[in-house]
Scaffold this motif. Sequence first.
Motif, PDB file in Angstrom:
ATOM      1  N   GLY A 243       7.256  16.429  12.890  1.00  0.00           N
ATOM      2  CA  GLY A 243       6.271  17.328  12.318  1.00  0.00           C
ATOM      3  C   GLY A 243       6.843  18.667  11.915  1.00  0.00           C
ATOM      4  N   THR A 244       8.173  18.792  11.976  1.00  0.00           N
ATOM      5  CA  THR A 244       8.821  20.092  11.798  1.00  0.00           C
ATOM      6  C   THR A 244       9.897  20.087  10.728  1.00  0.00           C
ATOM      7  N   TYR A 245      10.545  18.953  10.537  1.00  0.00           N
ATOM      8  CA  TYR A 245      11.676  18.880   9.610  1.00  0.00           C
ATOM      9  C   TYR A 245      11.345  17.966   8.441  1.00  0.00           C
ATOM     10  N   LEU A 246      11.740  18.392   7.248  1.00  0.00           N
ATOM     11  CA  LEU A 246      11.533  17.629   6.030  1.00  0.00           C
ATOM     12  C   LEU A 246      12.889  17.252   5.456  1.00  0.00           C
ATOM     13  N   TYR A 247      13.056  15.975   5.119  1.00  0.00           N
ATOM     14  CA  TYR A 247      14.315  15.496   4.544  1.00  0.00           C
ATOM     15  C   TYR A 247      14.018  14.777   3.230  1.00  0.00           C
ATOM     16  N   ALA A 248      14.886  14.992   2.244  1.00  0.00           N
ATOM     17  CA  ALA A 248      14.767  14.317   0.955  1.00  0.00           C
ATOM     18  C   ALA A 248      16.151  13.895   0.491  1.00  0.00           C
ATOM     19  N   ALA A 249      16.265  12.679  -0.015  1.00  0.00           N
ATOM     20  CA  ALA A 249      17.550  12.135  -0.463  1.00  0.00           C
ATOM     21  C   ALA A 249      17.555  11.991  -1.979  1.00  0.00           C
ATOM     22  N   PHE A 250      18.737  12.209  -2.573  1.00  0.00           N
ATOM     23  CA  PHE A 250      18.886  12.150  -4.027  1.00  0.00           C
ATOM     24  C   PHE A 250      20.151  11.393  -4.387  1.00  0.00           C
ATOM     25  N   GLY A 251      19.958  10.235  -5.033  1.00  0.00           N
ATOM     26  CA  GLY A 251      21.085   9.407  -5.410  1.00  0.00           C
ATOM     27  C   GLY A 251      21.921  10.003  -6.522  1.00  0.00           C
ATOM     28  N   ALA A 252      21.320  10.887  -7.332  1.00  0.00           N
ATOM     29  CA  ALA A 252      22.057  11.480  -8.451  1.00  0.00           C
ATOM     30  C   ALA A 252      23.263  12.270  -7.968  1.00  0.00           C
ATOM     31  N   THR A 253      23.175  12.805  -6.754  1.00  0.00           N
ATOM     32  CA  THR A 253      24.270  13.598  -6.205  1.00  0.00           C
ATOM     33  C   THR A 253      24.767  13.077  -4.864  1.00  0.00           C
ATOM     34  N   ASP A 254      24.204  11.950  -4.384  1.00  0.00           N
ATOM     35  CA  ASP A 254      24.553  11.402  -3.066  1.00  0.00           C
ATOM     36  C   ASP A 254      24.386  12.451  -1.976  1.00  0.00           C
ATOM     37  N   GLN A 255      23.221  13.103  -1.958  1.00  0.00           N
ATOM     38  CA  GLN A 255      22.975  14.167  -0.987  1.00  0.00           C
ATOM     39  C   GLN A 255      21.644  13.958  -0.267  1.00  0.00           C
ATOM     40  N   ILE A 256      21.620  14.382   0.998  1.00  0.00           N
ATOM     41  CA  ILE A 256      20.388  14.469   1.773  1.00  0.00           C
ATOM     42  C   ILE A 256      20.135  15.948   2.067  1.00  0.00           C
ATOM     43  N   PHE A 257      18.990  16.440   1.619  1.00  0.00           N
ATOM     44  CA  PHE A 257      18.587  17.824   1.858  1.00  0.00           C
ATOM     45  C   PHE A 257      17.668  17.872   3.075  1.00  0.00           C
ATOM     46  N   GLY A 258      17.671  18.984   3.785  1.00  0.00           N
ATOM     47  CA  GLY A 258      16.798  19.139   4.933  1.00  0.00           C
ATOM     48  C   GLY A 258      16.256  20.549   5.039  1.00  0.00           C
ATOM     49  N   TRP A 259      14.997  20.674   5.488  1.00  0.00           N
ATOM     50  CA  TRP A 259      14.357  21.977   5.645  1.00  0.00           C
ATOM     51  C   TRP A 259      13.513  21.988   6.922  1.00  0.00           C
ATOM     52  N   THR A 260      13.353  23.172   7.490  1.00  0.00           N
ATOM     53  CA  THR A 260      12.409  23.403   8.570  1.00  0.00           C
ATOM     54  C   THR A 260      11.096  23.872   7.962  1.00  0.00           C
ATOM     55  N   ILE A 261       9.978  23.347   8.459  1.00  0.00           N
ATOM     56  CA  ILE A 261       8.653  23.689   7.950  1.00  0.00           C
ATOM     57  C   ILE A 261       8.053  24.784   8.830  1.00  0.00           C
ATOM     58  N   SER A 262       7.696  25.914   8.240  1.00  0.00           N
ATOM     59  CA  SER A 262       7.103  27.010   9.012  1.00  0.00           C
ATOM     60  C   SER A 262       5.599  26.811   9.155  1.00  0.00           C
ATOM     61  N   SER A 263       4.946  27.668   9.930  1.00  0.00           N
ATOM     62  CA  SER A 263       3.499  27.570  10.131  1.00  0.00           C
ATOM     63  C   SER A 263       2.730  27.844   8.849  1.00  0.00           C
ATOM     64  N   THR A 264       3.355  28.549   7.892  1.00  0.00           N
ATOM     65  CA  THR A 264       2.699  28.825   6.616  1.00  0.00           C
ATOM     66  C   THR A 264       3.065  27.808   5.537  1.00  0.00           C
ATOM     67  N   GLY A 265       3.900  26.831   5.893  1.00  0.00           N
ATOM     68  CA  GLY A 265       4.311  25.826   4.944  1.00  0.00           C
ATOM     69  C   GLY A 265       5.607  26.131   4.226  1.00  0.00           C
ATOM     70  N   ALA A 266       6.189  27.282   4.501  1.00  0.00           N
ATOM     71  CA  ALA A 266       7.454  27.641   3.861  1.00  0.00           C
ATOM     72  C   ALA A 266       8.572  26.726   4.338  1.00  0.00           C
ATOM     73  N   LEU A 267       9.544  26.481   3.466  1.00  0.00           N
ATOM     74  CA  LEU A 267      10.688  25.634   3.794  1.00  0.00           C
ATOM     75  C   LEU A 267      11.955  26.477   3.885  1.00  0.00           C
ATOM     76  N   THR A 268      12.716  26.248   4.971  1.00  0.00           N
ATOM     77  CA  THR A 268      13.996  26.931   5.182  1.00  0.00           C
ATOM     78  C   THR A 268      15.068  25.879   5.383  1.00  0.00           C
ATOM     79  N   SER A 269      16.175  25.990   4.653  1.00  0.00           N
ATOM     80  CA  SER A 269      17.231  24.980   4.728  1.00  0.00           C
ATOM     81  C   SER A 269      17.753  24.809   6.137  1.00  0.00           C
ATOM     82  N   ILE A 270      17.943  23.562   6.554  1.00  0.00           N
ATOM     83  CA  ILE A 270      18.538  23.237   7.842  1.00  0.00           C
ATOM     84  C   ILE A 270      20.045  23.453   7.741  1.00  0.00           C
ATOM     85  N   ALA A 271      20.628  23.968   8.791  1.00  0.00           N
ATOM     86  CA  ALA A 271      22.067  24.240   8.807  1.00  0.00           C
ATOM     87  C   ALA A 271      22.858  22.994   8.438  1.00  0.00           C
ATOM     88  N   GLY A 272      23.831  23.182   7.546  1.00  0.00           N
ATOM     89  CA  GLY A 272      24.697  22.078   7.160  1.00  0.00           C
ATOM     90  C   GLY A 272      24.165  21.199   6.061  1.00  0.00           C
TER      91      GLY A 272
END
Length: 430
Positions: free
Chosen positions: A111-140
């Motif tokens: 309920g706290t972390y959001l992950y999205a994968a993209f084959g165009a770049t072979d990358q998995i992105f990750g963010w922390t979800i704040s109480s206001t819905g803001a997204l902050t990149s997960i380390a690394g």
Amino acid sequence: MTIRVRALLVAVATATILLAGCDHYVCTSGATFGNSSCTASSSGLGGTGSGGNGSAAYVYAVDEGTNGAANGTIDGYALDTTAVTFGPIASYTAPTVPLNTGGTGMVVAQGTYLYAAFGATDQIFGWTISSTGALTSIAGTPITSPAAGGYIGGVGQDNMITNPAGTLLFISDAATDSIYVYSIGSGGVLTQVGTPVSCPSTFTPMNLATDGLGKYLYVIDGFYGTHQGAKVAAFSIGTGSNLGVLNAVSGSPFSFPMWQLKGEPTGKYLVGTSGSSVLYSGQDDPKLYVFSITQTGTNAGAITQVGTEATNGSPFSIAMQSNANGSLVYAFGIQDSDQGFDEIEGFSISSSGGLTPANGEPFSLGEGSWGQFDQSGALLFTYASFLDINTNTIVTQISPLSVGSGGMLTEPTSNTTLVTPGFWAVADAP
């Protein structure tokens, strides 16, 4: 008037990806989905933006980018139960992601972390979800992963999933016929578990599922072109110092032609659909399947079909309320007449694995071909995308539905329209 189904989770094997994550219908402004129109019926309340103390849930969706945009983004939407609105999160800054792609998967963990994968770049992105819905990149993050590019086109929703605890991330790599596992550590940091696990010979891994307790991983051997499966491979999921380590279950793979499976919360059963439809496979299969999971012994994790339940339409995909608040499964389908989406059908699951129709089903509201629950199980969001031939534009909408007593569905407010089709995920407001 003609409505033509294009695809759910379409990804064409060309430089242009129409979408990963949608149903495409061609429709006129007067076309109907069940008893609702292309711009689905609702209470009529606006979706003018929300966020903050009244937010019950956030929805995040890949925005492929529009003409002139430098990057794609992850757009954010909030269901506000105080203002009774569903629309863009207030004061939200959308993080950038690869352009011109709907992605290959998106999930929420803990309920706290959001992950999205993209084959165009072979990358998995990750963010922390704040109480206001803001997204902050997960380390690394983003991390480079060949698994992100293993989505080889076609239709499917569950190429990337988490276990119920949200401590593990699983990705099917159809390009190399393997499964990648990542542990989700402190702050949402991703760490690959061992080396990719190879699937059985001549087995193409696609949709994934776990049982409701997160003890076993089930992998569909599928065919994207026909939206059907042939077999189900099963793996036990290691715990403790072996967290995320996969070991094949005795007797796996099992010869059940499923397309999608979902685990109910007790860990005793899986509910599945063959995914067959006239438009993709040439025939319908109007039923849901129930499988029991062997709990102990040398073949623990093995599955056995124990029942079926007739449906009005042919289930194209299913969503499971897999938490302590209940055991409900909803089916979404495409009309054989090629005139839109079926009405949503819902069922409760008994302790013996039987399916009983939900109160008031089928439901002529929020129709689409893909649904997701929030973590509380009190809300069901549905996704529909169609091409309006009057404007020659793709319209993509997500509708919020409240889950009431006995599985009754109601619409608390109107749907919201996304900028582009794309993968999406739901998170309860922290």
